[in-house]
Scaffold this motif. Structure first.
Motif, PDB file in Angstrom:
ATOM      1  N   THR A   1      46.450 111.996   3.401  1.00 53.03           N
ATOM      2  CA  THR A   1      47.474 111.363   3.351  1.00 53.03           C
ATOM      3  C   THR A   1      46.940 110.532   4.942  1.00 53.03           C
ATOM      4  O   THR A   1      47.079 111.182   5.658  1.00 53.03           O
ATOM      5  N   TYR A   2      47.980 109.262   4.295  1.00 53.52           N
ATOM      6  CA  TYR A   2      47.801 108.028   5.869  1.00 53.52           C
ATOM      7  C   TYR A   2      48.507 107.917   5.726  1.00 53.52           C
ATOM      8  O   TYR A   2      49.405 107.320   4.744  1.00 53.52           O
ATOM      9  N   LEU A   3      49.005 107.113   7.240  1.00 59.97           N
ATOM     10  CA  LEU A   3      50.473 106.610   7.864  1.00 59.97           C
ATOM     11  C   LEU A   3      50.514 105.383   8.806  1.00 59.97           C
ATOM     12  O   LEU A   3      49.191 105.063   9.873  1.00 59.97           O
ATOM     13  N   ILE A   4      49.798 104.440   7.914  1.00 57.68           N
ATOM     14  CA  ILE A   4      49.995 103.049   8.390  1.00 57.68           C
ATOM     15  C   ILE A   4      51.901 102.458   8.984  1.00 57.68           C
ATOM     16  O   ILE A   4      51.868 102.281   8.385  1.00 57.68           O
ATOM     17  N   PHE A   5      50.471 102.237  10.883  1.00 60.81           N
ATOM     18  CA  PHE A   5      52.422 102.057  11.524  1.00 60.81           C
ATOM     19  C   PHE A   5      51.680 100.958  12.646  1.00 60.81           C
ATOM     20  O   PHE A   5      50.416 100.820  12.594  1.00 60.81           O
ATOM     21  N   ASP A   6      52.982 100.365  13.134  1.00 59.17           N
ATOM     22  CA  ASP A   6      52.783  99.304  13.681  1.00 59.17           C
ATOM     23  C   ASP A   6      53.753  99.870  14.960  1.00 59.17           C
ATOM     24  O   ASP A   6      54.689 100.085  15.029  1.00 59.17           O
ATOM     25  N   LEU A   7      54.014  98.865  16.503  1.00 60.77           N
ATOM     26  CA  LEU A   7      55.023  98.887  17.319  1.00 60.77           C
ATOM     27  C   LEU A   7      55.061  97.637  17.597  1.00 60.77           C
ATOM     28  O   LEU A   7      54.167  96.521  18.169  1.00 60.77           O
ATOM     29  N   GLU A   8      55.741  97.512  18.300  1.00 63.15           N
ATOM     30  CA  GLU A   8      56.997  96.335  19.310  1.00 63.15           C
ATOM     31  C   GLU A   8      57.186  96.619  20.493  1.00 63.15           C
ATOM     32  O   GLU A   8      57.878  97.917  20.167  1.00 63.15           O
ATOM     33  N   THR A   9      56.716  96.375  21.445  1.00 61.84           N
ATOM     34  CA  THR A   9      57.046  96.577  22.821  1.00 61.84           C
ATOM     35  C   THR A   9      57.417  95.401  24.058  1.00 61.84           C
ATOM     36  O   THR A   9      57.585  94.783  22.997  1.00 61.84           O
ATOM     37  N   THR A  10      57.895  95.425  25.009  1.00 53.96           N
ATOM     38  CA  THR A  10      58.664  94.946  26.043  1.00 53.96           C
ATOM     39  C   THR A  10      57.300  94.178  26.247  1.00 53.96           C
ATOM     40  O   THR A  10      57.558  93.184  26.907  1.00 53.96           O
ATOM     41  N   GLY A  11      56.477  93.944  26.248  1.00 55.29           N
ATOM     42  CA  GLY A  11      55.038  93.789  27.386  1.00 55.29           C
ATOM     43  C   GLY A  11      53.558  94.389  27.019  1.00 55.29           C
ATOM     44  O   GLY A  11      53.737  95.644  25.789  1.00 55.29           O
ATOM     45  N   LEU A  12      52.640  94.506  27.395  1.00 50.17           N
ATOM     46  CA  LEU A  12      51.513  94.932  26.934  1.00 50.17           C
ATOM     47  C   LEU A  12      51.448  96.729  27.804  1.00 50.17           C
ATOM     48  O   LEU A  12      50.106  96.627  27.471  1.00 50.17           O
TER      49      LEU A  12
END
Length: 204
Positions: free
Chosen positions: A1-12
């Protein structure tokens, strides 16, 4: 099983910025299902900067009442289980953010298998045409009409769409893509990187 994910943040910077959105979807046997997805806004300590709102479409009022980081990270870890995590440019961005956020809030971390789909792109296509998500999507002939690029939910979906396309012969999907030799390198690279990075990546 793979979990493809992404984040958004307030900066780098993982050490000083906050996660504001986490989204993921599980892929089994090359198929992804809407019923196995995770998405949540995350309440940051600092306000969401205007330029981040312009980039992601996420305004501070949308995250002000969201779960705080410890709650969101625990929920994401429970959803992830023992799946292999996949993120585009995740080695440099997403995984450091997860780890630093867990450490900041005193959450336990654990080793997880992880692979970076940007590294796969380099293995498949070498130095041709760039390896950002937009370049990979374009190379595979996938449509992104109406999709906001910097939205964790949308990015998660686009990586999920691109992942199986990169593993099947071009003649089967009618698009220019991976040759059999490239597919073999992709599979070998995926197995090697998942093994090598077990214990290097961490999530609460």
């Amino acid at each position: 099983t793979y979990l493809i994910f992404d984040l958004e943040t307030t900066g780098l910077s993982p050490s000083s910025e906050d996660i504001i959105q986490i989204a993921g979807i599980k892929v089994r046997a090359g198929q992804w299902h809407q019923g196995e997805r995770f998405e949540t806004f995350v309440r940051p300590v600092k306000r969401v900067p205007a330029f981040i709102t312009g980039l992601t479409g996420i305004a501070h009022h949308q995250v002000a009442g969201a779960p705080e980081a410890p709650e969101a990270l625990r929920a994401f870890s429970e959803f992830a289980g023992d799946a292999t995590l996949i993120a585009h440019n995740g080695q440099r961005f997403d995984m450091p953010f997860l780890r630093q956020s867990c450490l900041r809030y005193g959450l336990p971390v654990r080793p997880v298998p992880f692979v970076d789909s940007m590294a796969f792109s380099r293995k498949l296509w070498g130095g041709r045409g760039g390896h950002g998500l937009d370049a990979v999507i374009s190379r595979l002939g996938l449509s992104v009409e109406g999709v906001r690029r910097h939205d964790a939910r949308r990015a998660r979906r686009e990586v999920a769409r691109a992942h199986p396309h990169a593993c099947v012969p071009a003649h089967e999907r009618g698009q220019r893509g991976a040759t059999q030799d490239q597919q073999m390198r992709y599979q070998n690279s995926r197995d090697q990187q998942a093994s090598q990075r077990r214990g290097m990546a961490a999530v609460g």
